[in-house]
Design an enzyme around this catalytic site. Sequence first.
Site, mmCIF file in Angstrom:
data_model
loop_
_atom_site.group_PDB
_atom_site.id
_atom_site.type_symbol
_atom_site.label_atom_id
_atom_site.label_comp_id
_atom_site.label_asym_id
_atom_site.label_seq_id
_atom_site.Cartn_x
_atom_site.Cartn_y
_atom_site.Cartn_z
ATOM 1 N N LEU A 118 4.412 2.696 12.290
ATOM 2 C CA LEU A 118 4.903 3.940 12.351
ATOM 3 C C LEU A 118 5.828 4.431 11.246
ATOM 4 C CD1 LEU A 118 5.757 4.066 16.100
ATOM 5 C CD2 LEU A 118 3.814 4.793 15.127
ATOM 6 N N LEU B 274 -7.479 0.351 8.815
ATOM 7 C CA LEU B 274 -6.998 1.591 8.385
ATOM 8 C C LEU B 274 -5.715 1.893 8.143
ATOM 9 C CD1 LEU B 274 -8.950 2.281 11.247
ATOM 10 C CD2 LEU B 274 -9.221 4.537 10.042
ATOM 11 N N THR C 244 -12.064 4.563 0.753
ATOM 12 C CA THR C 244 -12.116 5.914 0.258
ATOM 13 C C THR C 244 -13.280 6.149 -0.919
ATOM 14 O OG1 THR C 244 -10.849 7.732 -0.912
ATOM 15 C CG2 THR C 244 -10.170 5.604 -1.049
ATOM 16 N N ASP C 245 -13.715 7.411 -0.963
ATOM 17 C CA ASP C 245 -14.551 7.489 -2.116
ATOM 18 C C ASP C 245 -13.654 7.589 -3.502
ATOM 19 O OD1 ASP C 245 -12.980 10.166 -1.857
ATOM 20 O OD2 ASP C 245 -15.109 11.118 -1.561
ATOM 21 N N GLU C 246 -12.242 7.913 -3.456
ATOM 22 C CA GLU C 246 -11.601 8.000 -4.579
ATOM 23 C C GLU C 246 -11.599 6.898 -5.529
ATOM 24 O OE1 GLU C 246 -7.681 10.015 -4.161
ATOM 25 O OE2 GLU C 246 -8.576 10.712 -2.175
ATOM 26 N N TYR D 6 -2.886 5.452 -5.979
ATOM 27 C CA TYR D 6 -3.257 5.187 -4.475
ATOM 28 C C TYR D 6 -4.836 4.689 -4.609
ATOM 29 C CZ TYR D 6 -6.316 6.814 -0.600
ATOM 30 O OH TYR D 6 -7.014 6.833 0.580
ATOM 31 N N SER D 7 -5.870 5.488 -5.515
ATOM 32 C CA SER D 7 -7.076 4.952 -5.394
ATOM 33 C C SER D 7 -7.025 3.603 -5.967
ATOM 34 C CB SER D 7 -7.912 5.877 -6.165
ATOM 35 O OG SER D 7 -7.568 6.229 -7.433
ATOM 36 N N LYS E 230 -6.262 1.007 -3.295
ATOM 37 C CA LYS E 230 -7.424 0.976 -2.471
ATOM 38 C C LYS E 230 -8.507 0.145 -2.820
ATOM 39 C CE LYS E 230 -7.868 2.677 1.283
ATOM 40 N NZ LYS E 230 -7.521 2.164 2.556
ATOM 41 N N TYR F 239 -3.076 23.207 -6.914
ATOM 42 C CA TYR F 239 -3.225 22.620 -8.298
ATOM 43 C C TYR F 239 -4.132 23.264 -9.312
ATOM 44 C CZ TYR F 239 -0.364 18.554 -6.646
ATOM 45 O OH TYR F 239 0.594 17.660 -5.877
ATOM 46 N N ARG G 68 -13.752 18.664 -3.344
ATOM 47 C CA ARG G 68 -13.958 17.659 -2.404
ATOM 48 C C ARG G 68 -15.023 17.968 -1.464
ATOM 49 N NH1 ARG G 68 -11.327 16.187 -6.043
ATOM 50 N NH2 ARG G 68 -9.265 15.644 -6.299
HETATM 51 N N1 LIG Z 1 -7.613 11.054 5.413
HETATM 52 C C1 LIG Z 1 -8.694 11.109 4.480
HETATM 53 O O1 LIG Z 1 -9.202 12.020 4.183
HETATM 54 C C2 LIG Z 1 -9.225 9.832 4.275
HETATM 55 C C3 LIG Z 1 -10.257 9.405 3.239
HETATM 56 C C4 LIG Z 1 -11.003 8.494 2.666
HETATM 57 C C5 LIG Z 1 -10.424 7.141 3.217
HETATM 58 N N2 LIG Z 1 -9.261 7.512 4.109
HETATM 59 C C6 LIG Z 1 -8.537 6.092 4.516
HETATM 60 O O2 LIG Z 1 -8.607 5.954 5.802
HETATM 61 C C7 LIG Z 1 -7.602 5.275 6.432
HETATM 62 C C8 LIG Z 1 -6.635 6.031 7.316
HETATM 63 O O3 LIG Z 1 -6.254 7.241 6.693
HETATM 64 P P1 LIG Z 1 -5.310 8.555 7.275
HETATM 65 O O4 LIG Z 1 -5.700 9.957 6.666
HETATM 66 O O5 LIG Z 1 -5.542 8.247 8.757
HETATM 67 O O6 LIG Z 1 -3.990 8.081 7.006
HETATM 68 P P2 LIG Z 1 -2.564 8.481 7.692
HETATM 69 O O7 LIG Z 1 -1.503 8.352 6.649
HETATM 70 O O8 LIG Z 1 -2.609 9.633 8.365
HETATM 71 O O9 LIG Z 1 -2.248 7.390 8.746
HETATM 72 C C9 LIG Z 1 -2.009 5.708 8.352
HETATM 73 C C10 LIG Z 1 -1.274 5.047 9.445
HETATM 74 O O10 LIG Z 1 -1.054 3.663 8.623
HETATM 75 C C11 LIG Z 1 0.269 3.554 9.351
HETATM 76 N N3 LIG Z 1 0.917 2.386 8.203
HETATM 77 C C12 LIG Z 1 1.177 2.734 6.971
HETATM 78 N N4 LIG Z 1 1.734 1.617 6.381
HETATM 79 C C13 LIG Z 1 1.580 0.545 7.390
HETATM 80 C C14 LIG Z 1 1.920 -0.749 7.205
HETATM 81 N N5 LIG Z 1 2.587 -1.416 6.348
HETATM 82 N N6 LIG Z 1 1.875 -1.646 8.474
HETATM 83 C C15 LIG Z 1 1.162 -0.885 9.651
HETATM 84 N N7 LIG Z 1 0.949 0.382 9.628
HETATM 85 C C16 LIG Z 1 1.280 1.033 8.447
HETATM 86 C C17 LIG Z 1 1.157 4.614 9.330
HETATM 87 O O11 LIG Z 1 2.070 4.512 10.236
HETATM 88 C C18 LIG Z 1 0.051 5.575 9.871
HETATM 89 O O12 LIG Z 1 -0.308 5.675 11.276
HETATM 90 C C19 LIG Z 1 -6.718 4.849 5.066
HETATM 91 O O13 LIG Z 1 -6.937 3.573 4.839
HETATM 92 C C20 LIG Z 1 -7.098 5.854 4.050
HETATM 93 O O14 LIG Z 1 -7.097 5.196 2.652
HETATM 94 C C21 LIG Z 1 -8.558 8.582 4.309
#
Ligand SMILES: NC(=O)c1ccc[n+]([C@@H]2O[C@H](COP(=O)([O-])OP(=O)(O)OC[C@H]3O[C@@H](n4cnc5c(N)ncnc54)[C@H](O)[C@@H]3O)[C@@H](O)[C@H]2O)c1
Length: 344
Positions: free
Chosen positions: A62, A108, A161-163, A186-187, A190, A243, A250
């Site tokens: 959280l 995730l 991620t695709d990044e 970030y990328s 990941k 930006y 995207r």
């Molecule tokens: N949102 C996108 O468009 C997108 C695209 C490609 C990949 N992703 C990947 O999908 C996954 C989820 O993305 P999202 O958009 O739902 O992210 P988000 O930022 O909405 O949610 C991340 C969640 O992880 C929890 N979290 C963060 N650090 C933590 C820790 N140390 N321990 C436990 N929980 C932790 C946060 O509390 C949150 O609930 C990520 O791995 C992200 O890299 C997201």
Amino acid sequence: MGCCSAHLIRVAITEPATTSAEQSGGVIVKVVVTGGAGFIGSAVIRQFIAETDAEVVNVDKLTYAGNLESLAGVAENPRYRFERVDICDAAEVERIFFEHRPDAVMHLAAESHVDRSIDGPRAFIDTNILGTYTLLDAARRYWLTLDETGRARFRFHHVSTDEVYGSLGPKGLFKETTPYQPNSPYSASKAAADHLVRAWHKTYGLPVVVTNCSNNFGPYQFPEKLIPLVILKALRGEALPIYGKGDNVRDWLFVDDHAAALRLVLAKGRVGETYNIGAHGERTNLDVVRGVCAILDEMVPTSPYRPHEALITHVADRPGHDQRYAIDSGKIMSELGWRPLESF
Ligand SMILES: NC(=O)c1ccc[n+]([C@@H]2O[C@H](COP(=O)([O-])OP(=O)(O)OC[C@H]3O[C@@H](n4cnc5c(N)ncnc54)[C@H](O)[C@@H]3O)[C@@H](O)[C@H]2O)c1
């Protein structure tokens, strides 16, 4: 240590590389979802509870990005459990595995916002790299205690991620074989996590699957990301920052289509494989923002800020801003039969 090493080698060699979780012993009964209070994780959990009989353990620290209200509809379900745990906390992560004894982990949890990674990369290194290592390490130790059927069925599903593939020119698509070329903290974090997951499979035989997806849109996204940010700012009559020229492209994927793809890869994906997930929904950022403004003009005809497009303000470009992302989803479509149900 000697006996463990010999055991590991035997497991790695006898694990058939092409087996899916379903082929290896049935459906997933209990899954740990990390980051389940986030945007995509909460969509995955809502689907698991609504569409399967699986038990779900949501492991989430959280952070600012986590919101349990996204799970209000499943919170009372007897098949749902919440554990407020930081994935970097090795003792707690170990407890999660041995107490809940899952058949699978869908990972995730991450720091996910590129701008934040530029301002403060440390949290990205901690959660995305060390957190993933901590989970892999505990998962491997737990997996080794399972019987043969349990070991064959177990999956560590890493959501990426695709990044990680870097930036495309005007042509071409990211394939699973595209070399990694991450450009932001970030990328890069990941990409590091993806490499760790691959290594835990190749070295220790841990049954992993990896997915790399494009930008998601849909309900419950934290309002610092482009679409919810623009909606909220436009409704308040605030400047809509874009930006540079807004010509960065995207590839947009509806979050529930992504969640369905993730569940499919978990059940039917081949061990050790990567699947790219995208919906062929390429748009420039400017088109996305203009589209949102046009919908708001229609939905809020009494708004004093119409046309909302007039609020668009171009700001200095993000450093290292990738020009274009676009996904080739051919593998998941032809191998697993996945199709997105929604277009952008
Ligand atoms: N949102 C996108 O468009 C997108 C695209 C490609 C990949 N992703 C990947 O999908 C996954 C989820 O993305 P999202 O958009 O739902 O992210 P988000 O930022 O909405 O949610 C991340 C969640 O992880 C929890 N979290 C963060 N650090 C933590 C820790 N140390 N321990 C436990 N929980 C932790 C946060 O509390 C949150 O609930 C990520 O791995 C992200 O890299 C997201």
